[in-house]
Write an enzyme that holds these catalytic residues in place. Sequence first.
Site: not given
Ligand code: GLC
Length: 555
Positions: A98, A200, A257, A329-330
């Site tokens: 990541d 991310d 993402e 995971h979110d």
């Molecule tokens: C992304 C991740 C999440 C995290 C955020 C800040 O959305 O998937 O889990 O809290 O970024 O890094």
Amino acid sequence: MERKWWHDKICYQIYPKSFCDGNGDGIGDLAGIISKLDYLKDLGVDILWLSPIYPSPFADQGYDISDYQNIDPKFGTLEEMDTLLKEAHAREMYVLMDLVVNHCSDEHQWFQEAIKDPYGKYGKYFYIEKADAEHLPCNWRAYFGGPVWEPLPGHPDLYYLHVFHKKQPDLNWENPELRREIYDMVSWWMKRGLDGFRLDAIINIKKALPFKDYPADRPDGLCSIHNELHEAHGVGDFLGELRDEAFAPYGAFTVGEVFNEKDEELPDFIGENGYFCSMFDFSGTVFGQTQLGWHTFTDITPEDYKDCIFATQKRVSGIGFLSNIIENHDEPRGVSRYLPAEARTPAGKKLLAMTYFLLRGLPWIYQGQELGMENLKLNSIDEVDDISSLDSFKTSIEHGLSEREALDLIEKHGRDNARTPFQWSSAKNAGFTTGTPWLHVNPNYKEINLEAEANDPSSVFNFYKKLTRLRKDPAVKDVFVYGTFTPYLPEEKDLFAYVREYEGKKIYVLANYSSTPRTVKLPEGVTEILLDNLDSAVLENGSVTLQAYQGVVVK
Ligand code: GLC
Ligand code: CA
């Protein structure tokens, strides 16, 4: 279109903290992952993305990194990471880490140096502004609540920017020196044998500058980050440089993402030589959300879900490959989100799997999804770990909801739903650890677990195996990988149906999201059932009758 090595791959996300604990301390680790590589290979996945395993104070479960070039001792060592890469490659599997570079941890050395000397080299790695509590540089609300500005420790007149948690200071991408550090760090991992990254919050690296207020949208007087994201132009300059300097030289596979992308940006993002190889389709994820808080969110029906997916498949057609998910995971568990309560059965779960897995794009499985793992029931806010859920609890209570109502919202939308330990067996702690798990195991592990499902030919797990094998079957693979996507009978309510076509070969996915049976007309020439979640359909007289929540793949 030029064919790339990753086009036909099936991907799997590992949330290391909750996957498999190798040493009994209650926390999943690299040794645990290595011990499950054969399991993953047998499931049929090729590319593994590991959520962050770098050293971190875990304010946001590792998405707050204090050292980009090491492994947190909770997870193991760099040597174990090398072993994981070697063992994965030996099985013709690929590993992504990541890349969390919108922000680092406030405990990262860069930020510690910035505190010592805000006007020196490292102060310029962050956004640090002169301000006071009454006059912040802007009124943006952090994703996890409160203002995005926090006093810089030891400097009462200085504030730093954090669009996520206050322990996640934003890195200043406008600074070329910072960008160079990041490219060098990425290269270091790629040279070590990594295969790529999941990027991310990558859209956040560009800020709309200079900082300014937008109209407040809640009683807290703050405004959603979406306002500035909408006005932030030029992220492509950073992303193009990142690709050219850090990814392209090593042929890295990257998946972004990305929320809030604009239509006209799609070719630059995931077209030929795009900034990323792929990016996640979040159209189903964000459906029903507003900026006002979880109490305003609405549910998604199968028809809504169909509309979302059909629209995105159309948007990207001929441009590139999206990454298709039902959870991560979110997010809550996909089966709990997308299936009506009555359909949260093995049959319904298989139906959902079939529906999204054969879309155009890369299919992703999030750990435990292949077992049909479900959301977690809560009795008290004390059981909640996720900082985003904790913030939402506060907002809900302020808004006048009861504690029970606020908990109901967390059960529905909270991030812990996907973070409970993987359910390996019906043994203590679902076989995840011999110690005390860091987060509760979902009590339904007695019924939903790998051991039970592996032995049951009609389990959700064995259905996922059928799906991975179907996508890889040389006789039909090109249709699933390179075929076009066209909705089939889109006006039929609660029928989610589409056709994939490649060089004259057509495969139909017909999924009945209704509690009543229906007969679906088949196009001429369709004679063979490739997959059926109930194993009971027959094709006759040019049609097929589907029971409630039954779906078939036909050719
Ligand atoms: C992304 C991740 C999440 C995290 C955020 C800040 O959305 O998937 O889990 O809290 O970024 O890094
Ligand atoms: Ca451990």
